[in-house]
Design an enzyme around this catalytic site. Structure first.
Site, PDB file in Angstrom:
ATOM      1  N   GLU A 140      28.606   4.323  17.889  1.00 32.66           N
ATOM      2  CA  GLU A 140      27.611   4.226  18.966  1.00 32.66           C
ATOM      3  C   GLU A 140      27.527   5.511  19.791  1.00 32.66           C
ATOM      4  OE1 GLU A 140      31.453   2.285  20.559  1.00 32.66           O
ATOM      5  OE2 GLU A 140      30.276   2.280  18.704  1.00 32.66           O
ATOM      6  N   CYS A 191      36.199  -0.346  15.825  1.00 29.08           N
ATOM      7  CA  CYS A 191      37.539  -0.064  16.338  1.00 29.08           C
ATOM      8  C   CYS A 191      38.393  -1.339  16.323  1.00 29.08           C
ATOM      9  CB  CYS A 191      37.450   0.560  17.725  1.00 29.08           C
ATOM     10  SG  CYS A 191      38.988   1.352  18.258  1.00 29.08           S
ATOM     11  N   HIS A 230      33.858   5.055  16.471  1.00 24.18           N
ATOM     12  CA  HIS A 230      32.854   4.494  17.390  1.00 24.18           C
ATOM     13  C   HIS A 230      31.502   5.134  17.092  1.00 24.18           C
ATOM     14  CE1 HIS A 230      35.481   2.331  20.350  1.00 24.18           C
ATOM     15  NE2 HIS A 230      36.382   3.150  19.847  1.00 24.18           N
TER      16      HIS A 230
END
Length: 592
Positions: free
Chosen positions: A528, A398, A526
């Site tokens: 994750e 990001c 993102h």
């Protein structure tokens, strides 16, 4: 539908989220379809406007919901896809009730906490539990509800009252209350104290809820005499007192609970059917054992802004650990405050400056995660520059993509004052700009949020190979209001700063990779948020592979892990225990 309410006492932050997730993992291993709800008794509508220092990271769901980080634990442990309504806040409930009142739905009645607010809570729960979360159309069979905060908090009272009524609404055989409490052990005496738990349970029972199980959190395993004392004073049988002591990793918690016959008790208490055994817990045990066994380290420098609280980057750190386990490395995380890398820190705090740069220089890889605001951005740009110039593996997420873009524009394209309009609205070279349709003036829920598709432009993309070379796209979750300015793309790509992935329309840059670099990758999404312990996120896996010098070998082998690593990464709950043992045994023979 069976409901399990997980409440907490004494203090917050004692692990209710991990215990709730582990309960779900145990039930899922028994063959049940499980969903989860997190209740946060604050007045915010959602977690989107929180500082990470308030409640840790903001977790983002597929549907764009900005929710509490515990929903990330549920998704990682249960491998499910939750929805924004799986996170209930006082703000959402009151907004719902007031909206109904304004429309006249209460027919002129005086709107009160009881029954209108409590009814709204119960109806919300009953509606959400029917939503499938396993990727099919089958509704869940068990719902785990975590009540945030501690019993006795004034802000949580409406929810406690709602569940006091709810236990009669759904009948006793369909409702179970598990109370998590702290058993402190003062260093002065070394004695485990039960009085806080006694008070907590007394307060809970005084509010109309009687715990079926008491989960005692402690530093070390509690003694049998302590269990007997809690049993005696808290009106439960000794076998209903469960202990979860501190363990080396959270992957051990499902096994710790199941070793105390938790699934047997829940099946009996909730009249659950017996399904053929599934061996998901075996994989969790293997994963936990592997975590304890690994000796070789890999050091990753996380250059961030919210470094005083590790939960600010909870999903990022967990994604790094998932990837490290997959490549047989123990993660050595070096968290660096971004401002300490900036030039002015030399004058103000030279010790912090030199220590931060030392950590950065000796790290095997560098990660710059997402963030907002101007503070620390120049330090992140400095980290991106150092990684680019010194051939150090780099992953930007990001804002990490945006700072890499700014750094390249300044130092390679000659735009000395290049910047983001977030940091400098008047910059003559706005290489990162805001998205007008996502900036209406309000702060909450107005960003580009949720799962969106990224299309690969190049067959030679490293990330495409890591995801799956046969796919032309990947779906990942987003949370941003700024993007790379498409007007400058041709200038970047002429110099080898290649944007190898974009959105479906081809206007928004999603993935960049630097030519002639071991691993210099940045993404606007993102990744994750979709990382799982048994299935690591490809961008994070690439960072760890490159940091260990294994990336090219991994790609040359067709993006396949070794037999043992593959065993740990495939999230197949139907693999039999004998197959697991045979695979492990054959791998051991091959190595011998």
């Amino acid at each position: 539908m069976k409901y399990i309410l997980v409440s907490g006492g004494v203090i917050s932050g004692i692990g209710k989220g991990v215990i709730s997730s582990s309960l779900g993992t145990i039930l899922k291993s028994c063959g049940f379809r499980v969903t989860a709800i997190k209740i946060d008794p604050y007045l915010n509508i959602d977690a989107g406007t929180f500082s990470p220092y308030e409640h840790g990271e903001v977790f983002v769901l597929d549907d764009g919901g900005e929710v509490d980080l515990d929903l990330g634990n549920y998704e990682r442990f249960l491998n499910v896809t939750l929805h924004k309504d799986n996170n209930i806040t006082t703000g959402k409930i009151y907004q719902h009730v007031i909206s109904k009142e304004r429309k006249g739905d209460y027919l002129g009645k005086t709107v009160q906490v009881v029954p209108h607010v409590t009814d709204a809570i119960m109806e919300w729960v009953e509606r959400v539990v029917k939503i499938p979360v396993n990727g099919d159309q089958e509704p869940p069979e068990v719902c785990i509800i975590e009540l945030g905060g501690t019993i006795g908090d004034i802000e949580g009272m409406p929810f406690v009252e709602a569940f006091r009524q709810f236990q009669f609404r759904v009948k006793s055989e369909n409702f179970c209350n598990i109370h998590v409490s702290l058993v402190p052990q003062p260093s002065a005496t070394g004695e485990q104290k039960t009085k806080p738990t006694q008070h907590s349970v007394r307060a809970l029972r005084g509010l109309g809820l009687s715990p079926d199980l008491i989960v005692c959190r402690s530093v070390s395993p509690i003694e049998m005499s302590v269990k007997d004392k809690i049993s005696n004073f808290c009106h439960v049988a000794p076998e209903q007192v469960i202990n979860v002591h501190d363990v080396s990793s959270i992957y051990h918690v499902p096994s710790v609970l199941e070793a105390q016959n938790l699934s047997t008790y829940l099946k009996k208490r909730l009249s659950l059917p017996t399904y053929p055994a599934r061996f998901l817990l075996t994989k969790w045990k293997n994963l936990a054992d592997k975590y304890d066994r690994i000796q070789k380290k890999c050091t990753i420098a996380l250059v961030g802004k919210y470094t005083r609280l590790e939960d600010s980057y909870a999903s990022v750190i967990k994604a790094l650990r998932h990837a490290a386990l997959a490549v047989n490395r123990r993660l050595d995380l070096a968290i660096i405050e971004a401002t300490h890398l900036e030039e002015e820190t030399v004058t103000n705090d030279p010790v912090s400056y030199h220590e931060a740069w030392k950590k950065l220089c000796i790290a095997d890889g560098i990660l710059v995660p997402g963030g907002f605001g101007n503070r620390g951005v120049e330090g992140k740009i400095a980290a991106a520059k150092w990684a680019r110039e010194n051939q150090k593996p780099y992953l930007g997420v990001c804002l990490g993509l945006q700072v890499a873009t700014i750094e390249f524009a300044r130092n390679i394209l000659g735009m000395n004052d290049a910047n983001s309009t977030e940091m400098n609205p008047d910059t003559p070279h706005p290489v990162v700009i805001d998205m007008p349709e996502h900036n209406p003036g309000n702060m909450g829920g107005t960003m580009r949020l949720g799962k969106r598709r990224t299309v690969f432009k190049s067959d030679q993309s490293v990330l495409r190979k890591l995801y799956n070379g046969n796919r032309d796209f990947v779906d990942e979750r987003h949370r941003h209001r700024y993007e790379v300015n498409p007007s400058f793309i041709h200038l970047f790509e002429e110099k080898g700063f290649n944007f190898v992935g974009h959105d479906v329309e081809g206007m928004r840059m999603e993935i960049m990779e630097l030519k002639d670099h071991p691993y210099y990758v940045a993404v606007q999404f993102h990744p994750e948020f979709l990382s799982r312990p048994l299935h690591p996120s490809p961008p994070y896996l690439g960072l760890l592979l490159a940091s260990c010098g294994k990336l090219q070998t991994h790609i040359d082998k067709g993006n396949r892990l070794s037999p043992r690593e593959r065993l740990m990464s495939e999230n197949d709950p139907d693999t039999s225990e004998s197959e697991l043992e045979m695979s492990l045994r054959s791998n051991l023979v091959l190595k011998t």
